[in-house]
Design a protein around this motif. Sequence first.
Motif, short mmCIF file in Angstrom:
data_model
loop_
_atom_site.label_atom_id
_atom_site.label_comp_id
_atom_site.label_asym_id
_atom_site.label_seq_id
_atom_site.Cartn_x
_atom_site.Cartn_y
_atom_site.Cartn_z
N LEU A 359 0.87 -1.18 0.00
CA LEU A 359 0.00 0.00 0.00
C LEU A 359 0.90 1.22 0.00
O LEU A 359 1.28 1.74 1.05
CB LEU A 359 -0.91 -0.01 1.23
N ASP A 364 -1.25 7.25 -4.29
CA ASP A 364 -2.32 8.25 -4.15
C ASP A 364 -2.04 9.47 -5.00
O ASP A 364 -2.93 10.02 -5.66
CB ASP A 364 -2.47 8.67 -2.69
N ASP A 488 -9.43 5.16 -2.53
CA ASP A 488 -9.44 4.27 -1.36
C ASP A 488 -9.79 2.84 -1.77
O ASP A 488 -10.12 2.55 -2.93
CB ASP A 488 -10.43 4.79 -0.31
N ALA A 489 -9.74 1.96 -0.77
CA ALA A 489 -10.02 0.54 -0.98
C ALA A 489 -11.53 0.32 -1.07
O ALA A 489 -12.26 0.73 -0.16
CB ALA A 489 -9.43 -0.28 0.16
N TRP A 491 -13.40 -2.23 -0.53
CA TRP A 491 -14.01 -3.07 0.51
C TRP A 491 -14.44 -2.26 1.72
O TRP A 491 -15.41 -2.62 2.40
CB TRP A 491 -13.01 -4.16 0.94
N ARG A 518 -7.67 -0.98 6.50
CA ARG A 518 -6.97 -1.06 5.21
C ARG A 518 -5.93 -2.17 5.23
O ARG A 518 -5.71 -2.83 4.22
CB ARG A 518 -6.33 0.29 4.88
N ALA A 521 -7.86 -5.32 4.74
CA ALA A 521 -8.19 -5.48 3.32
C ALA A 521 -6.97 -5.91 2.53
O ALA A 521 -7.05 -6.73 1.61
CB ALA A 521 -8.76 -4.17 2.76
N PHE A 522 -5.83 -5.36 2.88
CA PHE A 522 -4.56 -5.72 2.25
C PHE A 522 -4.27 -7.21 2.45
O PHE A 522 -3.83 -7.91 1.53
CB PHE A 522 -3.46 -4.85 2.85
N ASP A 525 -6.40 -9.27 0.19
CA ASP A 525 -5.89 -9.24 -1.18
C ASP A 525 -4.66 -10.12 -1.36
O ASP A 525 -4.43 -10.68 -2.44
CB ASP A 525 -5.57 -7.80 -1.59
N THR A 548 -8.65 -3.97 -1.96
CA THR A 548 -8.03 -2.65 -2.00
C THR A 548 -8.09 -2.01 -3.38
O THR A 548 -7.63 -0.89 -3.57
CB THR A 548 -6.54 -2.72 -1.57
N ARG A 561 -2.09 -1.25 -8.18
CA ARG A 561 -3.41 -1.22 -7.53
C ARG A 561 -4.21 -0.03 -8.04
O ARG A 561 -3.76 1.12 -7.96
CB ARG A 561 -3.23 -1.13 -6.01
N PRO A 563 -7.53 1.89 -7.22
CA PRO A 563 -8.58 2.00 -6.20
C PRO A 563 -9.85 2.61 -6.77
O PRO A 563 -9.93 2.92 -7.96
CB PRO A 563 -7.93 2.93 -5.18
#
Length: 587
Positions: A359, A364, A488-489, A491, A518, A521-522, A525, A548, A561, A563
């Motif tokens: 992450l 971002d 963001d994720a 989930w 998070r 969620a990571f 994944d 994520t 990733r 998002p």
Amino acid sequence: MMRSSSILLLALLPLLLAGCATLGGPTPAQQAANAQADALYQRGDYQGAARTWDNLSAQSPRSNQGNDYRLRAADAWYVAGQHARAAQLLATVDGAHLHALDAARYNLLKGELALTHDPQQALAIAAMLPSTLPPTLALRAARLQAEAAGALGDHWASARARVRMDNLLSGKARQRNARDIERMLVALGVPALQKQASKLPAGDPMLPWLGRALHRLGSALPKNLPQLMRPAGTVITQGGGSTQEGFHAYRQIALLLPLSGPLKVAGEAVAEGFLTAYFNTAQAQSRPLLRVYDTQGTPAGALAAYQLAQSDGADLVVGPLARDAVAALFDSNPSLPVLALNHPDSTVNPPRGSAEFGLMPANDGTQAAARMLQQGIHSAVVFIAGSDNEQRAAQAFKAQFEAGGGDVLTVQTLPQGTVNYANEIRNAMPGLGANGGIFIAVPPETARLLMPQIRVARLRQPVFASVQVYGGSPNALDKDLDGVQFPDAPWLYDAQPGLPVRASLMHDLPVVAGRGARLFAFGMDADLLSPYFVWLQQHPGSYVAGATGQLSVDAQGHVQRTPIWVQFNNGVATPMAGTLNLSAPTQ
């Protein structure tokens, strides 16, 4: 007389036959000696191999076979460090009678011997060598080109050749080579690196190294964002049975996490997410055996856990979590495939067959820049609170935004120990027109102070943020953040079908309710990705729909990733429509 001649011929027959054996090819004794020399060479006894080939060449000095033996002897003397002896012997080799691999070895050795006195000639010879060689010769050819280019002051060409060496090295030699690559690229400076990056195609192996060098120089490299086309795991029917495209069934997975030490809380959150996804599989018989190992949050603990997992029969390792532990494991040249759960700070790429997943705060900034450009915003100002993660996000935003034609007017670092940001806002205002945008990389507490002051200053431009702007659970104070968008994720907002509903887990798993969500969620994944990551690397455009975001893998083994986008409305973080095409993950 006739009888005497017959007797003489019979006496000479063994000698004639021996001569025919020499002329027609090596004798059995020579073949055995040649095989022995090869074995000595492979064991690293180069002088022993050289002497054996010397003896063989002396037995048939004028034959093609003797020519080949002299070449092999010269090569072995060179590798043994006896360069003068190698040059003397190579001068007696007739290169015109060599073929295929021996011809390449001859030219390579000529280039290596020329390196000390004529690097220009060495570089020219290196350019003539075949592009496909056995690994040992390929490594020497790349090193020849790297050292010749370096001697001529061409840092770019030298670094590029050393990047070719990267996957041919292991252990400390690979670490030294990585440091040399980074040193040469850093010496080029930001403008030269950015210019070179603009010329390279997507997926070029130089790009990750350029990105790391630019980061060292306080800049960043724009990313080629993945073009996602189809999910992995499509069910394929064959001969009355069915398989899932890209799915690899492992027998035993080793999960390496810090379950003690300073990273215990993070390790437990990831472990709980992994186990939740693991037991969410519909059919228990399709699950691999899972063993969890405590790395204690240290490189030594990670290496010990890996060795134990290997002896226990694991055929896939997931983890470790800490950056330095990932670097140590990659540097050890692991024989098992590894899905590492972080990106090492070193410039070492994942070994072949392995990947790294994290992450990353820089993601971002990249995502925010791409989104602003898509919305026609071409000027921006940036506010950061000053931490390392925020600086990485700002660097990534600037690189991506400017690569897309945008103009970052200023990056303002908000002062600590004060709640008044009027000066920083005033410094950011000039040049920011009505069609501009604002990117903030700050924690929630700072954002709740900054946003009202931005509005008091009558800045009406849209505001985009890094994910840290949201604490992960509803907060009444977030009304001050209305209108702010951030990636963001999915989930966290139950926006990803096929996964356990977050609200249903909160009672039994407190980590799901707060900032640890998070990491949870990571962890999910990591389980979802484990059967697919090798296939994803080989099939660009394919992805796994994870907790994520949508997960793909680039050519260097880095998990990318994508998002979803979220916006504060009446203080509530709400997924924005149309930001991600979702499909249920296949497990």
